[in-house]
Design a protein around this motif. Structure first.
Motif, PDB file in Angstrom:
ATOM      1  N   ILE A 132       0.425  -1.268  -0.061  1.00  0.00           N
ATOM      2  CA  ILE A 132       0.139  -0.159   0.147  1.00  0.00           C
ATOM      3  C   ILE A 132       1.062   1.091  -0.070  1.00  0.00           C
ATOM      4  CG2 ILE A 132      -1.876   2.178   1.474  1.00  0.00           C
ATOM      5  CD1 ILE A 132      -2.790  -1.344   2.129  1.00  0.00           C
ATOM      6  N   PHE A 133       1.597   1.590   0.981  1.00  0.00           N
ATOM      7  CA  PHE A 133       2.974   2.703   0.825  1.00  0.00           C
ATOM      8  C   PHE A 133       4.102   2.285  -0.236  1.00  0.00           C
ATOM      9  CE2 PHE A 133       1.981   1.624   5.476  1.00  0.00           C
ATOM     10  CZ  PHE A 133       2.224   2.666   6.270  1.00  0.00           C
ATOM     11  N   ASN A 151      -2.987  14.153   4.581  1.00  0.00           N
ATOM     12  CA  ASN A 151      -3.666  13.771   3.170  1.00  0.00           C
ATOM     13  C   ASN A 151      -3.348  12.246   2.800  1.00  0.00           C
ATOM     14  OD1 ASN A 151      -5.821  13.918   1.988  1.00  0.00           O
ATOM     15  ND2 ASN A 151      -4.678  14.577   0.236  1.00  0.00           N
ATOM     16  N   GLN A 152      -1.959  12.422   2.429  1.00  0.00           N
ATOM     17  CA  GLN A 152      -1.405  11.119   1.804  1.00  0.00           C
ATOM     18  C   GLN A 152      -1.747   9.774   3.182  1.00  0.00           C
ATOM     19  OE1 GLN A 152      -1.142   9.871  -1.113  1.00  0.00           O
ATOM     20  NE2 GLN A 152       0.903  10.195  -1.372  1.00  0.00           N
ATOM     21  N   VAL A 153      -1.163  10.200   4.377  1.00  0.00           N
ATOM     22  CA  VAL A 153      -1.480   8.977   5.564  1.00  0.00           C
ATOM     23  C   VAL A 153      -3.025   8.729   5.962  1.00  0.00           C
ATOM     24  CG1 VAL A 153      -1.059  10.614   7.809  1.00  0.00           C
ATOM     25  CG2 VAL A 153       0.170   8.209   7.243  1.00  0.00           C
ATOM     26  N   ASN A 154      -3.870   9.630   6.282  1.00  0.00           N
ATOM     27  CA  ASN A 154      -4.965   9.116   6.546  1.00  0.00           C
ATOM     28  C   ASN A 154      -5.552   8.224   4.769  1.00  0.00           C
ATOM     29  OD1 ASN A 154      -5.429  10.496   8.497  1.00  0.00           O
ATOM     30  ND2 ASN A 154      -5.406  12.211   7.372  1.00  0.00           N
ATOM     31  N   LYS A 155      -5.045   8.599   4.040  1.00  0.00           N
ATOM     32  CA  LYS A 155      -5.428   7.232   2.779  1.00  0.00           C
ATOM     33  C   LYS A 155      -5.344   6.267   3.367  1.00  0.00           C
ATOM     34  CE  LYS A 155      -6.049  11.061  -1.266  1.00  0.00           C
ATOM     35  NZ  LYS A 155      -6.024  11.760  -1.604  1.00  0.00           N
ATOM     36  N   VAL A 156      -3.446   6.397   3.393  1.00  0.00           N
ATOM     37  CA  VAL A 156      -2.742   4.560   3.355  1.00  0.00           C
ATOM     38  C   VAL A 156      -4.112   4.050   4.407  1.00  0.00           C
ATOM     39  CG1 VAL A 156      -0.910   3.811   4.868  1.00  0.00           C
ATOM     40  CG2 VAL A 156      -0.573   5.387   2.334  1.00  0.00           C
ATOM     41  N   ILE A 157      -4.455   4.817   6.080  1.00  0.00           N
ATOM     42  CA  ILE A 157      -4.973   3.943   6.722  1.00  0.00           C
ATOM     43  C   ILE A 157      -5.958   3.628   6.406  1.00  0.00           C
ATOM     44  CG2 ILE A 157      -6.158   4.668   8.791  1.00  0.00           C
ATOM     45  CD1 ILE A 157      -2.964   4.167   8.853  1.00  0.00           C
ATOM     46  N   GLY A 158      -7.061   4.328   5.884  1.00  0.00           N
ATOM     47  CA  GLY A 158      -8.241   4.203   4.865  1.00  0.00           C
ATOM     48  C   GLY A 158      -7.676   2.565   3.747  1.00  0.00           C
ATOM     49  N   GLN A 159      -6.971   2.530   3.192  1.00  0.00           N
ATOM     50  CA  GLN A 159      -6.547   1.013   2.222  1.00  0.00           C
ATOM     51  C   GLN A 159      -6.369   0.088   3.592  1.00  0.00           C
ATOM     52  OE1 GLN A 159      -3.893   2.813  -1.008  1.00  0.00           O
ATOM     53  NE2 GLN A 159      -5.694   1.713  -1.437  1.00  0.00           N
TER      54      GLN A 159
END
Length: 174
Positions: A24-25, A57-65
């Protein structure tokens, strides 16, 4: 604006989960600064602590995935002020450097300790933040460092419910 974030991921112990998380990262072109894995306080639940520099924004998207993965129970993102963290570093230098007292002085001044002394080498341990372990590295350089290893971040959060509380909430939803 890029900041340092610590991501805590709690999972079941299944083969390949770490690979699925790191992909994911990779897909988002995010570099992981450090990663550690261990059992958590709940039997059968494992914790991955991942440190990276990115935007909120990016880290929150990663957490969601990450939370969409089947074996992931819960994922959290924390800013620096929300956690207590440490790393451990090991330094291997020649034992003959111990004779003049300068190495001992450096060890004491940096609040480190000698783990083992062998006829050919000794191993020094330092626990702290990256800046502290790096400072000891720089101070030991003149004595000749044979090996150096630093762990990833180990962190616990300040303002968080216990993991068992989240697990009970998940059971209630299902």
């Amino acid at each position: 604006m890029e900041k340092t974030y610590t991501v805590s991921v709690f999972t079941e112990n299944s083969i390949g989960i770490l690979n699925r998380i790191t992909i994911i990262f990779t897909r988002r072109h995010l570099n992981i600064d450090s990663i550690t894995a261990s059992e958590s306080e709940v039997k059968g639940v494992f914790r991955y602590t991942i440190v990276l520099r990115t935007s909120e924004n990016q880290v929150n998207k990663v957490i969601g995935q990450i939370e969409k993965l089947v074996d992931v129970l819960k994922a959290f993102v924390h800013q620096e002020e929300e956690i207590v963290h440490q790393e451990i570093a090991l330094y291997k230098i020649k034992t003959d450097k111990l004779t003049n007292g300068d190495v001992e002085k450096v060890i004491r001044e940096n609040y480190a300790r000698i783990l083992t002394v062998d006829p050919l080498f000794m191993v020094i341990e330092k626990t702290g933040h990256v800046a502290e372990t790096q400072l000891l590295f720089e101070n030991l350089k003149p004595f000749g460092i044979l090996e150096f290893a630093r762990s990833g971040r180990v962190a616990v959060t300040k303002p968080m419910k216990e993991l068992s509380t989240y697990l009970k909430e998940l059971e209630t939803k299902n």
